[in-house]
Design a protein around this motif. Structure first.
Motif, PDB file in Angstrom:
ATOM      1  N   GLY A   1       1.345   3.996  -3.032  1.00 53.37           N
ATOM      2  CA  GLY A   1       1.262   5.435  -2.812  1.00 53.37           C
ATOM      3  C   GLY A   1       2.468   6.166  -3.392  1.00 53.37           C
ATOM      4  O   GLY A   1       2.327   7.212  -4.016  1.00 53.37           O
TER       5      GLY A   1
ATOM      6  N   GLN B   1       8.345   8.349  -6.462  1.00 53.29           N
ATOM      7  CA  GLN B   1       7.468   9.487  -6.762  1.00 53.29           C
ATOM      8  C   GLN B   1       7.882  10.207  -8.044  1.00 53.29           C
ATOM      9  O   GLN B   1       7.053  10.776  -8.740  1.00 53.29           O
TER      10      GLN B   1
ATOM     11  N   PRO C   1      -4.447   5.226   9.138  1.00 48.96           N
ATOM     12  CA  PRO C   1      -5.827   4.709   9.084  1.00 48.96           C
ATOM     13  C   PRO C   1      -5.891   3.184   8.993  1.00 48.96           C
ATOM     14  O   PRO C   1      -6.751   2.567   9.620  1.00 48.96           O
ATOM     15  N   ALA C   2      -4.970   2.573   8.241  1.00 50.61           N
ATOM     16  CA  ALA C   2      -4.999   1.116   8.105  1.00 50.61           C
ATOM     17  C   ALA C   2      -4.675   0.438   9.436  1.00 50.61           C
ATOM     18  O   ALA C   2      -5.082  -0.689   9.683  1.00 50.61           O
TER      19      ALA C   2
ATOM     20  N   ARG D   1      -2.364   9.357   5.951  1.00 53.89           N
ATOM     21  CA  ARG D   1      -3.623   9.076   5.267  1.00 53.89           C
ATOM     22  C   ARG D   1      -3.789   7.617   4.877  1.00 53.89           C
ATOM     23  O   ARG D   1      -4.883   7.168   4.585  1.00 53.89           O
ATOM     24  N   ILE D   2      -2.676   6.861   4.821  1.00 49.48           N
ATOM     25  CA  ILE D   2      -2.790   5.454   4.422  1.00 49.48           C
ATOM     26  C   ILE D   2      -2.341   4.531   5.547  1.00 49.48           C
ATOM     27  O   ILE D   2      -3.081   3.652   5.963  1.00 49.48           O
TER      28      ILE D   2
ATOM     29  N   ARG E   1      -6.854   4.226 -11.214  1.00 46.29           N
ATOM     30  CA  ARG E   1      -5.988   4.993 -10.321  1.00 46.29           C
ATOM     31  C   ARG E   1      -4.612   5.187 -10.951  1.00 46.29           C
ATOM     32  O   ARG E   1      -4.011   6.258 -10.855  1.00 46.29           O
TER      33      ARG E   1
ATOM     34  N   PHE F   1      -0.285  -3.722  -8.693  1.00 48.92           N
ATOM     35  CA  PHE F   1       0.157  -4.760  -7.754  1.00 48.92           C
ATOM     36  C   PHE F   1      -0.708  -6.011  -7.883  1.00 48.92           C
ATOM     37  O   PHE F   1      -1.856  -5.951  -8.310  1.00 48.92           O
TER      38      PHE F   1
ATOM     39  N   LEU G   1       0.841  -1.198   0.000  1.00 51.22           N
ATOM     40  CA  LEU G   1       0.000   0.000   0.000  1.00 51.22           C
ATOM     41  C   LEU G   1       0.878   1.250   0.000  1.00 51.22           C
ATOM     42  O   LEU G   1       0.612   2.209  -0.719  1.00 51.22           O
TER      43      LEU G   1
ATOM     44  N   ALA H   1      -3.535  -3.513  -4.274  1.00 49.96           N
ATOM     45  CA  ALA H   1      -3.090  -2.507  -3.300  1.00 49.96           C
ATOM     46  C   ALA H   1      -3.965  -1.255  -3.276  1.00 49.96           C
ATOM     47  O   ALA H   1      -3.476  -0.140  -3.234  1.00 49.96           O
ATOM     48  N   LEU H   2      -5.284  -1.441  -3.308  1.00 52.93           N
ATOM     49  CA  LEU H   2      -6.188  -0.289  -3.159  1.00 52.93           C
ATOM     50  C   LEU H   2      -6.154   0.158  -1.704  1.00 52.93           C
ATOM     51  O   LEU H   2      -6.044  -0.669  -0.801  1.00 52.93           O
ATOM     52  N   PHE H   3      -6.253   1.464  -1.478  1.00 53.85           N
ATOM     53  CA  PHE H   3      -6.196   1.979  -0.113  1.00 53.85           C
ATOM     54  C   PHE H   3      -7.512   1.640   0.606  1.00 53.85           C
ATOM     55  O   PHE H   3      -8.567   2.142   0.222  1.00 53.85           O
ATOM     56  N   PRO H   4      -7.449   0.805   1.640  1.00 57.04           N
ATOM     57  CA  PRO H   4      -8.684   0.244   2.216  1.00 57.04           C
ATOM     58  C   PRO H   4      -9.556   1.269   2.929  1.00 57.04           C
ATOM     59  O   PRO H   4     -10.749   1.058   3.063  1.00 57.04           O
ATOM     60  N   ASP H   5      -8.975   2.384   3.379  1.00 60.92           N
ATOM     61  CA  ASP H   5      -9.764   3.357   4.136  1.00 60.92           C
ATOM     62  C   ASP H   5     -10.302   4.492   3.277  1.00 60.92           C
ATOM     63  O   ASP H   5     -10.809   5.474   3.789  1.00 60.92           O
ATOM     64  N   MET H   6     -10.132   4.337   1.947  1.00 62.37           N
ATOM     65  CA  MET H   6     -10.689   5.357   1.064  1.00 62.37           C
ATOM     66  C   MET H   6     -11.728   4.701   0.165  1.00 62.37           C
ATOM     67  O   MET H   6     -11.650   3.510  -0.110  1.00 62.37           O
TER      68      MET H   6
ATOM     69  N   TYR I   1       1.984  12.195   3.458  1.00 63.78           N
ATOM     70  CA  TYR I   1       0.612  11.825   3.108  1.00 63.78           C
ATOM     71  C   TYR I   1       0.411  10.333   3.310  1.00 63.78           C
ATOM     72  O   TYR I   1      -0.588   9.888   3.893  1.00 63.78           O
ATOM     73  N   ILE I   2       1.350   9.522   2.828  1.00 69.74           N
ATOM     74  CA  ILE I   2       1.226   8.066   2.950  1.00 69.74           C
ATOM     75  C   ILE I   2       1.139   7.668   4.419  1.00 69.74           C
ATOM     76  O   ILE I   2       0.325   6.836   4.801  1.00 69.74           O
TER      77      ILE I   2
END
Lengths: 223, 235
Positions: free
Chosen positions: A122, B73, A139-140, A135-136, B144, B81, A118, B85-90, A131-132
């Motif tokens: 990101g 980046q 929360p996880a 925000r990621i 995404r 992936f 994850l 690898a989707l962001f689970p809390d979004m 941010y990662i």
């Protein structure tokens, strides 16, 4: 009407300590994962030690640096005319050290279960590391982190050994629920001591109930 | 387009990769544990090779001699992936907006809506990844990735977490999506059928060593000659 000062004092000490260990516990859990193996092993022992040491040993060690004639204690006394011991907030030093391992270990466990893909996803999407993280990653891992904070808060409410050494027992000043129970019993005021015992049990039960409520949806989801 | 020539020591072997991929779909074929995913991670900058060069067009992503090592980046790779690898809390929309961070905030909403339309996931906008099916997750992950405007696509076993029925339903759409992409795609897979139906060139990777790439027809002929039993089972 009984004097509720010990309750107020216990609650504020526990709340402030929980906030402090929230940040340093998360930071320690996060950065230790990036250390080389040997340093990781040594740091982990140091970070966990307060969990297994008798609180009186922690209290002794704290007095060794914060006492009025010791390194840090004398510095503050000299430059700020401020004694670091025997204040209501002196207990925060003791409580923070004692409950730190609870937050650190729970947060570390949560971080270890985090799917690093994850974070990698990101990064390839161009998201900043800050941010990662907020925000990621956080929360996880939120169930583990919330459980850690609540557990730390609960333990902080009941801290006695190190607190009594560094803050003592002064009614209306440094008294907490746990030190009040001991000192009331010692002077034979069993009736009042029992009241505080019952209050203490009630608070602890509520806190544990909160932990269970936090952990339940977590288990359901992971199934 | 993508040039990668590097080495990385792993626990069991040393990974030696040589990829020179033009636009189209390039595949790395090999058994599990042959170093396929590690290769993609090195290209994406998630892992660091011991030495070598990775170039995307004329942009140098990694050069051990010149001490160049761009962060993920800055590499502009789209990485699909294995488990997406989707962001689970979004929500689905939140996941896609996370890929749109290079845009000003007010433009993200419209762009996200456009992408969700294109990948046919608009009705899922407010759902969490945990509630999606495998095929839906894949489409969200692709949307995404396209949101982040990548220059190369890295696809790590894109169908391994889907059942066979669903897979063959999705492959035509997947192929169309990849063909609409102007850059090159590198896909790793251990499945011969997936490679034959999707890819243009193939490099076989064994114990970390990637063999020179061949065209898909030559690959098919080679598999047929070398492993007749495997070929029969899979055709």
């Amino acid at each position: 009407m009984m004097d509720l000062y010990p309750l107020l004092n216990s609650l504020r000490i526990a709340a402030i300590s929980a906030v402090i260990v929230f940040f340093i516990g998360i930071a320690a859990a996060y950065y230790i994962a990036k250390c080389p193996r040997i340093i990781k092993g040594v740091l982990d022992v140091i970070f966990t030690l307060p969990l297994v040491l008798p609180p009186t040993v922690v209290g002794y060690l704290l007095l060794l640096v914060l006492g009025p004639k010791r390194l840090i204690g004398s510095f503050f006394l000299e430059h700020f005319d401020q004694k670091l011991t025997m204040q209501w907030w002196s207990a925060i030093f003791a409580v923070t050290v004692i409950v730190f391992p609870l937050m650190y270990r729970t947060a570390r466990g949560a971080f270890e279960n985090f799917d690093e893909n994850l974070a990698s996803a990101g990064r390839t999407l161009g998201l900043s590391n800050t941010y990662i993280f907020w925000r990621i990653r956080i929360p996880a891992c939120k169930q583990g982190i919330i459980a850690g904070v609540v557990l730390a808060f609960a333990r902080a409410l009941g801290e006695y050994g190190a607190t009594s050494m560094i803050a003592g027992y002064t009614p209306g000043k440094t008294a907490t629920v746990s030190t009040a129970v001991y000192n009331l019993w010692r002077i034979g005021n069993d009736e009042l001591a029992l009241k505080w015992v019952l209050i203490n049990i009630a608070i602890s039960a509520v806190v544990l109930l909160c932990i269970n409520l936090v952990e339940k949806p977590y288990k359901r989801r992971s199934r | 387009m993508l040039y990668a020539d590097f080495e990385k020591r792993l626990d069991l072997f040393t990974l030696k990769v040589h990829i020179d991929a033009e636009s189209g779909i390039f595949s790395l074929f090999g058994a599990s544990g042959a170093g396929k995913s590690m290769t993609l991670k090195c290209i994406a900058g998630i892992e660091k090779p011991d030495r070598g060069i990775i170039r995307l067009g004329d942009k140098v992503l990694f050069d051990s001699e010149k001490h160049i090592d761009l962060t993920p980046q800055k590499r502009h790779v789209g990485y699909l992936f294995q488990e997406y690898a989707l962001f689970p809390d979004m929500t689905v929309a939140g996941n896609i907006k996370a890929g749109l961070h290079h845009l000003p905030r007010r433009e993200r909403q419209a762009k996200a809506a456009e992408l969700m339309e294109r990948f046919r996931i608009s009705p899922l906008a407010d759902k969490r990844p945990a509630t999606l099916s495998g095929g839906e997750k894949q489409r969200v992950a692709l949307a995404r990735i396209f949101a982040s405007e990548p220059e190369v696509l890295l696809l790590d076993e894109p169908f391994s977490s889907l059942d066979t029925f669903l897979k063959w339903e999705l492959i035509p759409y997947f192929k169309e999506t990849l063909q609409s992409f102007a850059g090159c795609s590198i896909m790793v897979s251990h499945n011969i059928d997936e490679i034959i139906s999707l890819c243009d060139t193939v490099s076989v990777i064994q114990n970390g060593v990637a063999e020179p790439a061949v065209g898909i027809d030559d690959f098919q002929a080679m598999i047929k000659a070398k492993y007749p039993s495997v070929y029969l089972r899979n055709s």
